[in-house]
Design an enzyme around this catalytic site. Sequence first.
Site, PDB file in Angstrom:
ATOM      1  N   THR A  80       0.819  -1.219   0.000  1.00  0.00           N
ATOM      2  CA  THR A  80       0.000   0.000   0.000  1.00  0.00           C
ATOM      3  C   THR A  80       0.850   1.265   0.000  1.00  0.00           C
ATOM      4  OG1 THR A  80      -1.780  -1.145   1.136  1.00  0.00           O
ATOM      5  CG2 THR A  80      -1.756   1.247   1.330  1.00  0.00           C
ATOM      6  N   HIS A 193      -8.997  -5.392   3.107  1.00  0.00           N
ATOM      7  CA  HIS A 193      -7.615  -5.876   3.226  1.00  0.00           C
ATOM      8  C   HIS A 193      -7.574  -7.401   3.320  1.00  0.00           C
ATOM      9  CE1 HIS A 193      -3.563  -6.494   4.843  1.00  0.00           C
ATOM     10  NE2 HIS A 193      -3.286  -5.288   4.375  1.00  0.00           N
TER      11      HIS A 193
END
Length: 403
Positions: A80, A193
């Site tokens: 990320t 996630h």
Amino acid sequence: SDSDKRMIKEWFNNRNSVTAKNYSGMMKGKNLIVVQLEAFQGFVLNRSINGQEITPNLNKLSKESLVFDNYFYQTAWGGTSDAEFLSNVSLLPAREGSVYYQYAGNTYDSLISELKNQGYYTSVMHANRPGFWNRANMYKSLGFDSFVNENNYVKDDIQGLGLSDKSFFRQSVEKIKEYKQPFYTFMITLSSHFPYKDENNKIKDILNVGEFEGTTMGDYLKAVKYTDEAIGEFVDALKASGLWNNSVVVFYGDHSAIPFEKRDQLAKLLYNKEDLTPLEWFNAQKVVMMMHFPGEEFKGHNSMIAGQMDLYPTLANLFGVDAKYALGRDLLNSNSGFSMVREGNWIHDNVVYLKSTDKVYDINTGKELNKNDYIKDFELVYTYLKYSDAVIEHNLIKYFEGK
Ligand code: GP9
């Protein structure tokens, strides 16, 4: 040496000093809201499963937005954080580890610092611990005025890794409403996630995933659907606040969601077969990318091959600032497609190189091409890596800017 440094500076200058660009400064003075979506791979957009749309809100928004259909993620070991870096700084991820951990003390030229120089208030919002990915330190170097993190949100609803995206957006809009305009706010979602587990069974019936029930893919699609609902509520809240009409709002995915070991599930969903060819796997490594403009100045589909490092130069031109040390291209002023990743794969228009087979192909026909005909592309990719690494590892922006 000093002459190497000058040479690299020169290279970036030549690259980024294009005259006569279209749309320059067209969005000057507008607010900018960029939402980085956790693990939003491109295949979820405009896809249905058992008759239900996976991302109805993004699908609806895509009709009023400029959608990039061939936007590849370019992240490496920094996950990320690499996506954040590529998008805001337009340099490649670190050779090893992550830029965020290793080079947080550097001077950077970024979308943030450039807009700040124009009087923008800049903030980043993400409801996780401020130390995760060393964000607190890195965000200072990137030039954000504020980092709204876990400690600044009421933890009233949990989904996935932490605060739910619905609550995150709801609370964030309340904060954004108070911002001095114009502002740039960069928001990073969390609910979708890996491993997409729905520990409290809150979203088990959000989507009927049929044969994918109980698999990573099934859990993923439910998580995506949940975040899409959160996006729908977010857009409504922005409209109600009046911000929607004077803001450019961008949504894009950060990195892959389905790991290579689980590609059979991807094969099943995309092609209803057991496995993917190397080219099919490559083709699936795109992320969602769409930009909504306040007067819908641009909308429709742009199919040019692009990557995350193109975001900063594209927005810089629209907002009337210079991305002086960008590796990426302004997508609204370019007619040649390109993307690459640190590990070796690259794509230039219809020509793709895959590291896994060490072969060059025509992406449209799948036909193998003669590698020797593409030496220039290999050289370009090598130059990008070399100069990106040099800038990062030797803190060259500080030197270039005489700081
Ligand atoms: C955590 C999040 C996840 O704050 O941004 O990072 P990732 O594990 O996807 O790289």
